[in-house]
Design a protein around this motif. Sequence first.
Motif, short mmCIF file in Angstrom:
data_model
loop_
_atom_site.label_atom_id
_atom_site.label_comp_id
_atom_site.label_asym_id
_atom_site.label_seq_id
_atom_site.Cartn_x
_atom_site.Cartn_y
_atom_site.Cartn_z
N TRP A 235 17.19 55.66 -6.61
CA TRP A 235 18.40 55.88 -5.82
C TRP A 235 18.96 57.29 -6.04
CZ3 TRP A 235 19.10 53.44 -1.71
CH2 TRP A 235 18.84 52.07 -1.58
N GLY B 297 19.13 59.38 -2.89
CA GLY B 297 20.50 59.75 -2.52
C GLY B 297 20.69 61.24 -2.44
N THR C 224 9.08 52.51 -4.59
CA THR C 224 10.32 52.22 -3.88
C THR C 224 10.67 53.25 -2.81
OG1 THR C 224 11.70 53.50 -5.42
CG2 THR C 224 11.27 51.20 -5.98
N THR D 72 13.56 53.12 0.26
CA THR D 72 14.79 53.91 0.25
C THR D 72 14.87 54.82 1.47
OG1 THR D 72 13.67 55.56 -1.16
CG2 THR D 72 15.04 53.92 -2.26
N PHE E 49 25.52 54.76 0.80
CA PHE E 49 24.77 54.99 -0.43
C PHE E 49 25.35 54.17 -1.58
CE2 PHE E 49 24.47 57.36 -4.47
CZ PHE E 49 23.10 57.27 -4.67
N ALA F 239 23.06 51.12 -3.36
CA ALA F 239 22.72 51.22 -4.77
C ALA F 239 23.34 50.07 -5.56
CB ALA F 239 23.20 52.56 -5.34
N THR G 60 21.43 46.71 -5.05
CA THR G 60 20.16 46.68 -5.78
C THR G 60 20.37 46.45 -7.27
OG1 THR G 60 19.26 48.27 -4.19
CG2 THR G 60 18.05 47.96 -6.24
#
Length: 440
Positions: free
Chosen positions: A54, A58, A209, A213, A248, A252, A255
């Motif tokens: 992330w 991000g 991942t 994402t 975002f 996050a 998750t």
Amino acid sequence: MTQAATVDTRTTAAKLSLPTPTTMVVGSMVGAGAFSLPRRFAQETGVAGALIAWAVAGTGMLMPAFVFQTLAVRRPDLDAGVYAYAKAGFGEYLGFFAAFGYWASACVGNVTYWVLIMSTIGTIAPSLGEGDTVLAVILSSAGLWLFFLLISRGVKEAAAINRIVTVAKVVPILVFVVLALCYLKPHVFAENFGGADYAGSLFQQVKGTMLATVLVFLGVDGASVYSRHARCREDVGRATVLGFLSVFAVFASVTIVSYGLMPMGEIAELRQPSMAGVLEHAVGTWGKVFVSVGLIVSVLGAYLAWTLMAAEVLFVAAKDDDMPRFLKRSTAADVPVPALVMTTLLSQVVLVVTYFSDDAFNFALDLTSSLTLIPFLLAAGFKYLLVSFIIYAPATFLFVKARREQGRSPFSAREPVILAVSVAGAVVGVVALAAGWISL
């Protein structure tokens, strides 16, 4: 000039204030992906890998958000976001591919919404399976065309509905995060921190991942796509950054808190939408029902936002003479009906194709990312690269048609090279599918 073109020229774009483009960003980003995050991440990584993933995603996606913000101010003459910027920077043919790719990825992505809705209802109606049965395809098709009729009533009305739905769909996700924090088990969270035996090294976990994402951040340019409707061009940039940061934080959080409720191996085996299974484990059956209802609202809102954006890109590209003329027609209510019809038709075709795939949801999900940008194609793997070429190459007929309508040569000096690469990739893809080297 045709009658349709006359209507288009005299139509004034509906003007929208800051909250509406912001909800376009949030509405296009928060959809099926948010509710599938727990399982998608648990299949690849633990807490540590998720935090790194992330942070990387991000930071990486925040940069495009800032770019869109800057471009909206510096080039207020450019409409439809990615397409217009690609054309201005790299020429008409690649600009056309940017428009077509954006539109195609939006249409394919829309299919994941209907598959997930049917899969969610399928928990109480087995005849719908996981969204991949004949009945599921029929009901999803009906939904496609009902939304076509809704949007046909007017862009401003559809955008207003999207604003309401966006608020309604974010609430269940926030409730999930709060409840997960209340029921979080520190020892479970600690056990999931480094990942399970099947996850591999930390590098492999993070790498696994990346496609997920990337997909959930698609839509960060929602305000830019609809820039011609903004009352103030500065609002486009503000809406982009504000919407991105909000989404975002939500993604996050969803998750990470999930790792505190169940062992990641069990999360990885949950039926999608996995968020429902995680909350059911924590609070009981009502949690599953609550998330399922929230998902349906969320997905329908995301479908509405993406359908508006997909049709908008085709419409603006046609107005710029990069798509055939029939796509520049619009009604007095500012609805580009031919572009909307093409958008719905492509989603319909892909929806039928998912019936023949081994995993309808993940097939549509990964193909969506693959169609978006070349880096996503490489991350998705060779199979989706070839399938994407099969979709891209025939699109050149639209480009050639637009050029002939203007009495121009179809390609510039260097553009045939791009055509050759796309056609070669499409041929290899068709042969690979026919020979069984790859499968859907």
